[in-house]
Design an enzyme around this catalytic site. Structure first.
Site, PDB file in Angstrom:
ATOM      1  N   SER A  89      30.573  46.253  43.312  1.00  0.00           N
ATOM      2  CA  SER A  89      31.063  44.888  43.495  1.00  0.00           C
ATOM      3  C   SER A  89      32.522  44.792  43.932  1.00  0.00           C
ATOM      4  O   SER A  89      33.033  43.698  44.097  1.00  0.00           O
ATOM      5  CB  SER A  89      30.898  44.116  42.189  1.00  0.00           C
ATOM      6  OG  SER A  89      31.552  44.790  41.147  1.00  0.00           O
ATOM      7  N   THR A 191      33.560  40.860  40.006  1.00  0.00           N
ATOM      8  CA  THR A 191      34.937  40.980  40.513  1.00  0.00           C
ATOM      9  C   THR A 191      35.863  41.602  39.473  1.00  0.00           C
ATOM     10  O   THR A 191      35.683  41.369  38.290  1.00  0.00           O
ATOM     11  CB  THR A 191      35.472  39.542  40.784  1.00  0.00           C
ATOM     12  OG1 THR A 191      34.671  38.985  41.777  1.00  0.00           O
ATOM     13  CG2 THR A 191      36.927  39.526  41.188  1.00  0.00           C
ATOM     14  N   THR A 209      37.342  41.935  45.241  1.00  0.00           N
ATOM     15  CA  THR A 209      35.873  41.881  45.125  1.00  0.00           C
ATOM     16  C   THR A 209      35.198  42.075  46.477  1.00  0.00           C
ATOM     17  O   THR A 209      35.826  41.844  47.525  1.00  0.00           O
ATOM     18  CB  THR A 209      35.445  40.498  44.576  1.00  0.00           C
ATOM     19  OG1 THR A 209      34.064  40.519  44.240  1.00  0.00           O
ATOM     20  CG2 THR A 209      35.682  39.391  45.583  1.00  0.00           C
ATOM     21  N   ARG A 219      31.084  34.435  54.574  1.00  0.00           N
ATOM     22  CA  ARG A 219      31.322  33.682  53.324  1.00  0.00           C
ATOM     23  C   ARG A 219      32.542  34.244  52.592  1.00  0.00           C
ATOM     24  O   ARG A 219      32.710  35.451  52.453  1.00  0.00           O
ATOM     25  CB  ARG A 219      30.080  33.775  52.426  1.00  0.00           C
ATOM     26  CG  ARG A 219      30.213  33.040  51.081  1.00  0.00           C
ATOM     27  CD  ARG A 219      30.602  33.986  49.961  1.00  0.00           C
ATOM     28  NE  ARG A 219      30.582  33.330  48.648  1.00  0.00           N
ATOM     29  CZ  ARG A 219      31.054  33.881  47.536  1.00  0.00           C
ATOM     30  NH1 ARG A 219      31.575  35.093  47.571  1.00  0.00           N
ATOM     31  NH2 ARG A 219      31.009  33.246  46.383  1.00  0.00           N
ATOM     32  N   THR A 242      35.935  35.102  37.494  1.00  0.00           N
ATOM     33  CA  THR A 242      34.850  35.927  38.015  1.00  0.00           C
ATOM     34  C   THR A 242      33.581  35.087  37.953  1.00  0.00           C
ATOM     35  O   THR A 242      33.482  34.146  37.177  1.00  0.00           O
ATOM     36  CB  THR A 242      34.710  37.241  37.210  1.00  0.00           C
ATOM     37  OG1 THR A 242      33.641  38.021  37.767  1.00  0.00           O
ATOM     38  CG2 THR A 242      34.443  36.995  35.745  1.00  0.00           C
ATOM     39  N   GLY A 243      32.615  35.443  38.780  1.00  0.00           N
ATOM     40  CA  GLY A 243      31.373  34.677  38.802  1.00  0.00           C
ATOM     41  C   GLY A 243      31.243  33.897  40.092  1.00  0.00           C
ATOM     42  O   GLY A 243      31.865  34.229  41.096  1.00  0.00           O
TER      43      GLY A 243
HETATM   44  N1  ASP Z   1      33.875  35.437  42.255  1.00  0.00           N
HETATM   45  C1  ASP Z   1      33.313  36.335  43.214  1.00  0.00           C
HETATM   46  C2  ASP Z   1      32.862  35.567  44.405  1.00  0.00           C
HETATM   47  O1  ASP Z   1      32.328  34.497  44.254  1.00  0.00           O
HETATM   48  C3  ASP Z   1      32.165  37.125  42.747  1.00  0.00           C
HETATM   49  C4  ASP Z   1      32.209  37.679  41.379  1.00  0.00           C
HETATM   50  O2  ASP Z   1      33.085  37.453  40.591  1.00  0.00           O
HETATM   51  O3  ASP Z   1      31.298  38.421  41.057  1.00  0.00           O
HETATM   52  O4  ASP Z   1      32.971  36.080  45.483  1.00  0.00           O
END
Ligand code: ASP
Length: 329
Positions: A89, A191, A209, A219, A242-243
């Site tokens: 990731s 991330t 990330t 994107r 994160t997320g």
């Molecule tokens: N926040 C990151 C994104 O949306 C992904 C992640 O944290 O896993 O690109």
């Protein structure tokens, strides 16, 4: 033995179980060189998202523990994860987009409100360093795509194929069964965001990330967006996310967390309120994960997420540990 010394001793014993030989070996040396906890203040301290935060913090601590700058620590810390091909990731080995191209996002911010970022960067193992170069060597904050790559190459970075065999195989498997649509699920998010307070009391943060796995080409998530994936205000504190990046951007997540800390909220409380704001803006969050992590000027920290499962790594002089964040659901 005073209560405080007793506490520190107990914490050291506990922490010792988790500390690497490097830390135990260097502890005495570090103690001589670095200002320690005074009253309720803890510094230096470094915190970072997810389990990969442990080795990242360890690298950051090599700098912080010697009295080095938070900015250097947050760059060097996350570089360890960017260089790990087994991490799916971040950096090399990151999951590609739906077209099989690995595109990376990163940003960095220091104690003087200086910041730099890159988005949709290909072929470069260390986007965090490119982000730092943007901050230090250009009048800009964010470079994207081809321009970011050109800038990285002009600044001496080498092109590397970021798509490992393993992530290519997984992507090909995904192609067979999935529609050309980003899949939103908790496992696809990992991330690394890192926040540090150094011995001089300065804060810095970094975030890097490969973004959402199998995203549409082009994107960009929250991670390279200052105020969304990361924000640092040296008067108050720092936060990262994160997320599901789209949801973090919609509420200017990390900036909100810092503003809540400015109003006096504890870092965990600030993260909780930001998470609740995302929940209140969505009818159904059953497939949506977001976690925030925050650190204030006193070295107090906290995290909070929508769903259970978000954890973060914390490194101080006395311990290196994982903490499970509280969650709304
Ligand atoms: N926040 C990151 C994104 O949306 C992904 C992640 O944290 O896993 O690109």
């Amino acid at each position: 033995m005073t209560a405080r010394r007793k506490f520190i001793k107990q914490a050291s014993l506990l922490g010792g179980l988790l500390l690497s030989p490097f830390h135990t070996h260097h502890k005495k040396h570090i103690q001589k060189n670095v200002q320690k906890t005074t009253g309720t203040e803890t510094r230096p301290i470094v915190i970072s998202t997810w389990k990969h935060g442990l080795p990242a913090n360890e690298a950051a601590w090599k700098i912080l523990g010697e009295g080095g700058a938070a900015l250097d620590a947050v760059e060097q810390g996350v570089r360890v994860i960017e260089a790990d091909p087994d991490n799916g990731s971040v950096g090399i080995g990151g999951r590609p987009d739906r077209d099989g191209i690995v595109t990376l996002d990163a940003c960095i911010m220091d104690q003087n409100y200086r910041c730099g970022a890159v988005a949709c960067l290909t072929d470069i193992v260390h986007p965090i360093t490119v982000a730092r170069y943007v901050m230090e060597r250009t009048p800009h904050v964010l470079l994207v795509g081809e321009g970011a790559l050109q800038f990285a190459l002009e600044n001496g970075m080498k092109k590397t194929n970021l798509l490992t065999k393993k992530s290519e195989q997984e992507w090909r498997k995904w192609l067979k069964h999935s529609q050309y649509q980003p899949v939103i699920n908790i496992e696809n998010h990992d991330t690394i965001g890192m926040l540090a307070l150094d011995a001089s009391g300065h804060l810095s943060g970094s975030c890097t990330t490969s973004g959402m796995a199998y995203k549409l080409h082009g994107r960009v998530g929250d991670s390279p967006i200052i105020g969304a994936g990361l924000y640092v205000d040296n008067e108050v504190g720092a936060a990262c996310a994160t997320g599901m990046g789209e949801e973090v951007i919609r509420i200017a997540g990390s900036a909100i967390v810092v503003e809540l800390m400015r109003q006096g909220k504890h870092p965990e409380e600030a993260c909780r309120i930001a998470v609740e704001r995302i929940i209140s803006r969505n009818k159904d969050v059953s497939h949506l994960q977001v976690g925030f992590l925050a650190l204030n000027k006193h070295g107090e920290y906290g995290g909070y997420s929508i769903h259970k499962g978000f954890n973060y790594a914390v490194q101080t002089l006395d311990s290196a540990k994982m903490v499970d964040a509280r969650a709304a659901q």
